[in-house]
Design a protein around this motif. Structure first.
Motif, short mmCIF file in Angstrom:
data_model
loop_
_atom_site.label_atom_id
_atom_site.label_comp_id
_atom_site.label_asym_id
_atom_site.label_seq_id
_atom_site.Cartn_x
_atom_site.Cartn_y
_atom_site.Cartn_z
N THR A 26 52.51 28.82 55.56
CA THR A 26 51.73 29.83 56.28
C THR A 26 50.36 29.99 55.63
O THR A 26 49.33 30.01 56.33
N ALA A 27 50.32 30.10 54.31
CA ALA A 27 49.05 30.26 53.59
C ALA A 27 48.12 29.07 53.81
O ALA A 27 46.89 29.23 53.85
N LEU A 28 48.70 27.90 53.97
CA LEU A 28 47.91 26.69 54.21
C LEU A 28 47.52 26.52 55.68
O LEU A 28 46.80 25.58 56.03
N GLY A 29 48.00 27.41 56.52
CA GLY A 29 47.68 27.33 57.94
C GLY A 29 48.38 26.20 58.67
O GLY A 29 47.90 25.72 59.70
N LYS A 30 49.51 25.78 58.15
CA LYS A 30 50.25 24.67 58.76
C LYS A 30 51.22 25.19 59.83
O LYS A 30 51.97 26.14 59.59
N ALA A 31 51.18 24.57 60.99
CA ALA A 31 52.13 24.91 62.05
C ALA A 31 53.51 24.45 61.62
O ALA A 31 53.71 23.28 61.31
N HIS A 32 54.45 25.39 61.59
CA HIS A 32 55.78 25.03 61.13
C HIS A 32 56.83 25.96 61.73
O HIS A 32 56.55 27.08 62.12
N THR A 33 58.04 25.43 61.78
CA THR A 33 59.21 26.18 62.19
C THR A 33 60.27 25.94 61.14
O THR A 33 60.59 24.80 60.83
N ILE A 34 60.80 27.02 60.60
CA ILE A 34 61.87 26.92 59.62
C ILE A 34 63.07 27.68 60.18
O ILE A 34 62.95 28.83 60.59
#
Length: 72
Positions: A26-34
């Motif tokens: 999130t801090a790196l601005g990466k789109a992700h789903t966990i």
């Protein structure tokens, strides 16, 4: 985008580590789903292992196919 699936009963990757991975992405601005599958252990989707957990595996595949449909 990144999809990560974790077993909630996996002792090798504690929930605190999953939370840190989420916070870092999130801090790196990466789109992700966990997604943490609460009844799965480490290796829950590998049907060659004693840790295989069919319901978690089925749910993980459904999540993966849906995610791929949205992201490819």
């Amino acid at each position: 985008p990144i999809l990560m699936l974790f077993g909630g009963k996996a002792q090798s990757i504690p929930a605190e580590d999953v939370a840190q991975i989420d916070a870092t992405l999130t801090a790196l601005g990466k789109a992700h789903t966990i997604v943490t599958l609460p009844d799965g252990g480490h290796g829950f989707a590998c049907d060659d292992r004693a840790a295989f957990h069919q319901p978690s595996s089925d749910e993980a595949w459904a999540i993966t196919y849906e995610w791929l449909g949205r992201n490819l």
